[in-house]
Design a protein around this motif. Sequence first.
Motif, PDB file in Angstrom:
ATOM      1  N   ARG A  29       8.326   1.993  85.314  1.00 44.82           N
ATOM      2  CA  ARG A  29       8.039   3.142  86.111  1.00 44.82           C
ATOM      3  C   ARG A  29       7.109   4.048  85.460  1.00 44.82           C
ATOM      4  NH1 ARG A  29       9.161   4.302  90.990  1.00 44.82           N
ATOM      5  NH2 ARG A  29      10.523   2.532  91.146  1.00 44.82           N
ATOM      6  N   THR A  30       7.802   4.424  84.114  1.00 45.18           N
ATOM      7  CA  THR A  30       7.246   5.462  83.422  1.00 45.18           C
ATOM      8  C   THR A  30       5.739   4.984  82.658  1.00 45.18           C
ATOM      9  OG1 THR A  30       9.270   6.378  82.574  1.00 45.18           O
ATOM     10  CG2 THR A  30       7.248   6.942  81.088  1.00 45.18           C
ATOM     11  N   ALA A  31       5.850   3.810  82.275  1.00 42.43           N
ATOM     12  CA  ALA A  31       4.606   3.013  81.858  1.00 42.43           C
ATOM     13  C   ALA A  31       3.420   2.843  82.692  1.00 42.43           C
ATOM     14  CB  ALA A  31       4.815   1.516  81.435  1.00 42.43           C
ATOM     15  N   THR A  32       3.890   2.524  84.035  1.00 43.60           N
ATOM     16  CA  THR A  32       2.729   2.511  85.104  1.00 43.60           C
ATOM     17  C   THR A  32       2.169   3.896  85.310  1.00 43.60           C
ATOM     18  OG1 THR A  32       4.006   0.722  86.138  1.00 43.60           O
ATOM     19  CG2 THR A  32       2.308   1.882  87.554  1.00 43.60           C
ATOM     20  N   GLU A  63       2.913  -3.973  90.425  1.00 42.11           N
ATOM     21  CA  GLU A  63       3.804  -5.520  90.716  1.00 42.11           C
ATOM     22  C   GLU A  63       5.098  -5.360  90.392  1.00 42.11           C
ATOM     23  OE1 GLU A  63       1.759  -9.359  91.036  1.00 42.11           O
ATOM     24  OE2 GLU A  63       0.189  -8.301  89.911  1.00 42.11           O
ATOM     25  N   MET A  64       5.384  -4.890  89.065  1.00 43.98           N
ATOM     26  CA  MET A  64       6.748  -5.107  88.648  1.00 43.98           C
ATOM     27  C   MET A  64       7.598  -4.158  89.276  1.00 43.98           C
ATOM     28  SD  MET A  64       6.446  -7.530  86.431  1.00 43.98           S
ATOM     29  CE  MET A  64       8.060  -7.324  85.467  1.00 43.98           C
ATOM     30  N   LEU A  65       7.034  -3.131  89.900  1.00 45.95           N
ATOM     31  CA  LEU A  65       7.888  -2.316  90.650  1.00 45.95           C
ATOM     32  C   LEU A  65       7.850  -2.659  92.298  1.00 45.95           C
ATOM     33  CD1 LEU A  65       6.160   1.097  88.985  1.00 45.95           C
ATOM     34  CD2 LEU A  65       8.719   0.064  88.682  1.00 45.95           C
ATOM     35  N   SER A  66       7.494  -3.523  92.509  1.00 49.71           N
ATOM     36  CA  SER A  66       7.538  -4.260  93.939  1.00 49.71           C
ATOM     37  C   SER A  66       6.520  -3.556  94.685  1.00 49.71           C
ATOM     38  CB  SER A  66       8.967  -4.382  94.406  1.00 49.71           C
ATOM     39  OG  SER A  66       9.778  -5.101  93.611  1.00 49.71           O
ATOM     40  N   SER A  67       5.414  -2.970  94.425  1.00 48.92           N
ATOM     41  CA  SER A  67       4.676  -2.017  95.088  1.00 48.92           C
ATOM     42  C   SER A  67       3.186  -2.957  95.234  1.00 48.92           C
ATOM     43  CB  SER A  67       4.405  -0.665  94.500  1.00 48.92           C
ATOM     44  OG  SER A  67       5.738  -0.105  94.508  1.00 48.92           O
ATOM     45  N   PRO A  68       3.156  -4.000  95.959  1.00 45.60           N
ATOM     46  CA  PRO A  68       1.913  -4.663  96.081  1.00 45.60           C
ATOM     47  C   PRO A  68       0.698  -3.692  96.668  1.00 45.60           C
ATOM     48  CG  PRO A  68       3.600  -5.542  97.596  1.00 45.60           C
ATOM     49  CD  PRO A  68       4.302  -4.502  96.862  1.00 45.60           C
ATOM     50  N   TRP A  69       1.016  -2.986  97.641  1.00 46.32           N
ATOM     51  CA  TRP A  69      -0.043  -2.271  97.968  1.00 46.32           C
ATOM     52  C   TRP A  69      -0.966  -1.344  96.912  1.00 46.32           C
ATOM     53  CZ3 TRP A  69      -2.667  -1.887 102.680  1.00 46.32           C
ATOM     54  CH2 TRP A  69      -3.683  -0.929 102.515  1.00 46.32           C
ATOM     55  N   ASP A  70       0.018  -0.638  96.137  1.00 39.89           N
ATOM     56  CA  ASP A  70      -0.658   0.274  94.962  1.00 39.89           C
ATOM     57  C   ASP A  70      -1.423  -0.824  93.924  1.00 39.89           C
ATOM     58  OD1 ASP A  70      -0.025   2.815  95.929  1.00 39.89           O
ATOM     59  OD2 ASP A  70       2.094   2.418  95.398  1.00 39.89           O
TER      60      ASP A  70
END
Length: 295
Positions: A29-32, A63-70
């Motif tokens: 989360r922070t890395a993104t 993707e790792m945060l399960s946010s495919p739209w972003d």
Amino acid sequence: MSASDPEKLITKADKLTKLSLTRWSADWRTATQLYEQAANAFRIAKDPEKAKTAYEKASKGQEMLSSPWDAARHMESAAYLAKELGNWNEVADFYRRASELYIVCGRSQPASDALAKGARALEDAVPDEAIQLYTDACSILEEDGKEQMTFDLYRAAISVYVKLEKYTDAAAFLLRWGVAADKCNATNSQCKAYLSAIIVYLYAHDFKQAEKSYNDCSQIDVFLRSDQGRCASKLLSAYSEGDIEEIKRLAQSSTISNLDHVIIRLARKLPTGEVSALKTDDAEEQEPLDENDLT
């Protein structure tokens, strides 16, 4: 940390995604967030190569945060920068990946749009890949029952085929467009597509394939009774009779003038090749009279 220091943002973000003796889980989360800040900073600094890499990393983070739209949006940004840099393989790969991510979201329209953006970017540099992207963009919408949204994609792909002088492929794609139009009851577009395919075959001097396409399309009553169907019939008759003036007259008709510009340009150049030979060929194909058979 200052957003004006994008290199340090990337370094810090990379460390947050790697496991170590003191870090047992990645902080995506922070890395993104850091990757996104770095991407924007690199873009403002007009460093497209580093901005592109940062957007790739930000996409992976989403993707790792399960946010495919972003993730898809970031991948499109990376693809746009790859286009600016002339990295054509990355353009295709990134737009395809963005499309896949939109599919994960269950969104066929943006998935198709992403492929279309890639196709437009590649038309001049890698036209064969552009055609494949346009084709896949059509398929995505057709699989979702959105044939009416594909027409501009078909039009663009056919234009590239004609530029490449791949007339047989262009005609086949026009026939496929006709099928898509039929499925969404767009009868006018359907009939135009069928007539256009016949014109392309005639331009390529493939009379037999033009005739076969006409016979196949004429099984569909709406085409047989249409202005486009009648125009196709008259064109083929003029070819069979070797009537060059009639071919030229038909090429100027309002029915053909209402087709797409790329097809009109081909039609106005008809006939190509020698049409008088067709009349001779037709005569030779007629069965000769058997004088011994008078029954």
